[in-house]
Scaffold this motif. Structure first.
Motif, short mmCIF file in Angstrom:
data_model
loop_
_atom_site.label_atom_id
_atom_site.label_comp_id
_atom_site.label_asym_id
_atom_site.label_seq_id
_atom_site.Cartn_x
_atom_site.Cartn_y
_atom_site.Cartn_z
N PHE A 6 0.83 -1.20 0.00
CA PHE A 6 0.00 0.00 0.00
C PHE A 6 0.86 1.25 0.00
CE2 PHE A 6 -2.40 3.40 2.00
CZ PHE A 6 -3.56 3.38 1.24
N SER A 7 0.46 2.23 -0.79
CA SER A 7 1.13 3.54 -0.75
C SER A 7 0.15 4.63 -1.16
CB SER A 7 2.36 3.56 -1.67
OG SER A 7 1.97 3.52 -3.03
N VAL A 8 0.43 5.82 -0.66
CA VAL A 8 -0.30 7.02 -1.02
C VAL A 8 0.75 8.06 -1.40
CG1 VAL A 8 -1.80 8.89 -0.21
CG2 VAL A 8 -2.18 6.56 0.59
N THR A 9 0.69 8.57 -2.61
CA THR A 9 1.61 9.62 -3.04
C THR A 9 0.80 10.80 -3.52
OG1 THR A 9 1.76 8.65 -5.26
CG2 THR A 9 3.47 8.03 -3.68
N THR A 10 1.37 11.97 -3.36
CA THR A 10 0.67 13.20 -3.73
C THR A 10 1.55 14.04 -4.63
OG1 THR A 10 -0.45 13.20 -1.60
CG2 THR A 10 -0.47 15.26 -2.81
N GLY A 36 -3.04 11.56 4.71
CA GLY A 36 -2.43 12.22 3.55
C GLY A 36 -3.31 13.32 2.99
N ILE A 37 -4.59 13.09 2.94
CA ILE A 37 -5.51 14.08 2.40
C ILE A 37 -5.69 15.24 3.37
CG2 ILE A 37 -7.93 14.46 1.78
CD1 ILE A 37 -7.71 11.70 0.32
N GLU A 38 -5.78 14.94 4.65
CA GLU A 38 -5.94 16.00 5.64
C GLU A 38 -4.72 16.91 5.71
OE1 GLU A 38 -7.05 13.88 9.17
OE2 GLU A 38 -9.06 13.48 8.41
N ARG A 47 -9.03 21.47 -7.41
CA ARG A 47 -9.65 20.16 -7.41
C ARG A 47 -8.72 19.15 -6.76
NH1 ARG A 47 -12.87 17.93 -12.45
NH2 ARG A 47 -14.38 19.25 -11.44
N LEU A 48 -9.30 18.31 -5.91
CA LEU A 48 -8.60 17.17 -5.34
C LEU A 48 -8.97 15.96 -6.18
CD1 LEU A 48 -7.10 15.47 -3.23
CD2 LEU A 48 -9.19 15.51 -1.85
N VAL A 49 -7.96 15.35 -6.79
CA VAL A 49 -8.17 14.16 -7.61
C VAL A 49 -7.57 12.96 -6.87
CG1 VAL A 49 -7.65 13.02 -9.80
CG2 VAL A 49 -8.11 15.49 -9.74
N VAL A 50 -8.38 11.93 -6.68
CA VAL A 50 -7.90 10.69 -6.08
C VAL A 50 -7.83 9.65 -7.19
CG1 VAL A 50 -8.22 8.97 -4.28
CG2 VAL A 50 -8.98 11.32 -3.88
N ASP A 51 -6.60 9.27 -7.54
CA ASP A 51 -6.36 8.31 -8.62
C ASP A 51 -6.37 6.90 -8.04
OD1 ASP A 51 -5.39 6.73 -10.70
OD2 ASP A 51 -3.85 8.18 -11.29
N LEU A 52 -7.36 6.12 -8.46
CA LEU A 52 -7.56 4.78 -7.90
C LEU A 52 -7.14 3.66 -8.85
CD1 LEU A 52 -11.07 5.46 -6.32
CD2 LEU A 52 -8.86 5.45 -5.16
N ALA A 53 -6.41 3.99 -9.91
CA ALA A 53 -6.04 2.97 -10.90
C ALA A 53 -5.31 1.79 -10.29
CB ALA A 53 -5.17 3.60 -12.00
N GLY A 54 -4.52 2.03 -9.24
CA GLY A 54 -3.72 0.97 -8.64
C GLY A 54 -4.37 0.28 -7.45
N VAL A 55 -5.63 0.60 -7.18
CA VAL A 55 -6.31 -0.01 -6.03
C VAL A 55 -6.76 -1.42 -6.41
CG1 VAL A 55 -8.34 0.13 -4.52
CG2 VAL A 55 -7.00 2.18 -5.01
N THR A 56 -6.35 -2.39 -5.61
CA THR A 56 -6.67 -3.79 -5.90
C THR A 56 -7.85 -4.29 -5.08
OG1 THR A 56 -5.02 -4.48 -4.27
CG2 THR A 56 -4.30 -4.35 -6.58
N LEU A 66 -12.69 7.86 1.27
CA LEU A 66 -12.96 8.64 0.06
C LEU A 66 -14.03 9.70 0.34
CD1 LEU A 66 -12.86 5.79 -2.59
CD2 LEU A 66 -11.11 7.54 -2.16
N ILE A 67 -15.03 9.34 1.12
CA ILE A 67 -16.06 10.32 1.50
C ILE A 67 -15.44 11.42 2.35
CG2 ILE A 67 -18.19 10.66 2.83
CD1 ILE A 67 -18.98 7.78 1.87
N ALA A 68 -14.53 11.05 3.25
CA ALA A 68 -13.83 12.05 4.07
C ALA A 68 -13.00 12.98 3.19
CB ALA A 68 -12.95 11.36 5.11
N ALA A 69 -12.40 12.44 2.13
CA ALA A 69 -11.63 13.27 1.19
C ALA A 69 -12.54 14.30 0.54
CB ALA A 69 -10.97 12.38 0.13
N ARG A 70 -13.73 13.89 0.17
CA ARG A 70 -14.69 14.82 -0.42
C ARG A 70 -15.03 15.93 0.57
NH1 ARG A 70 -20.72 14.94 -1.06
NH2 ARG A 70 -21.15 15.77 -3.14
N ASN A 71 -15.21 15.57 1.82
CA ASN A 71 -15.53 16.56 2.85
C ASN A 71 -14.39 17.55 3.05
OD1 ASN A 71 -17.97 15.25 3.18
ND2 ASN A 71 -17.30 14.11 4.98
#
Length: 114
Positions: A6-10, A36-38, A47-56, A66-71
Motif C-alpha cells: 500500500f502507498s499514497v503519493t501526492t 495524507g488528504i488531511e 480540485r482534489l483528484v484521487v487516482d484509484l487505478a492501482g487499487v486492488t 474517500l467520502i472524508a476526502a470529499r468533505n
C-alpha cells in the motif's frame, strides 16, 4: 491477504492535488489515506483528484476515507474527483447509492481538466 504494497503519493499541480493510491484500501490502510488528504493545502476553486487505478481492493473503510476526502475538499471550497476507478469499485458505488456522489474520470489528467 498479500498483494501490492500500500502507498499514497501526492503531487501538486496548478489545478490542485493528485493523490495516487496503490494496493488494498481497507481498515488497515484507510487511515494513511485520510492522513495524507488531511495534510493537503487546497485552495478554493482547485480540485482534489484521487487516482484509484492501482487499487486492488477497497472495503467500507476505504469508501469512508474517500467520502472524508470529499468533505476535506468541500471544506476548502475545492472540488473532488475520482480517476481510473476500477470496475468492481465503480459497481460497489452504484450498489450502495454512491454512483453519482463522486465525479469520475478515466485518468487523473482528465479529472484535473474536469
Amino acid at each position: 491477504m498479500t498483494g501490492t504494497p500500500f502507498s499514497v503519493t501526492t503531487r501538486t499541480t496548478g489545478a490542485g492535488a493528485v493523490v495516487t493510491v496503490l494496493g488494498e484500501l481497507d481498515v488497515a490502510t484507510a487511515p494513511r489515506l485520510r492522513a495524507g488528504i488531511e495534510a493537503l493545502t487546497l485552495a478554493a476553486g482547485q480540485r482534489l483528484v484521487v487516482d484509484l487505478a492501482g487499487v486492488t481492493f477497497c472495503d467500507s473503510s476505504g469508501i469512508s476515507a474517500l467520502i472524508a476526502a470529499r468533505n476535506v475538499a468541500e471544506a476548502a471550497g475545492a472540488g473532488v474527483a475520482l480517476a481510473a476507478v476500477p470496475g468492481r469499485l465503480s459497481r460497489t458505488f452504484g450498489l450502495i447509492g454512491l454512483g453519482d456522489f463522486f465525479p469520475t474520470y478515466p485518468s487523473a489528467e482528465a479529472a484535473l481538466r474536469g
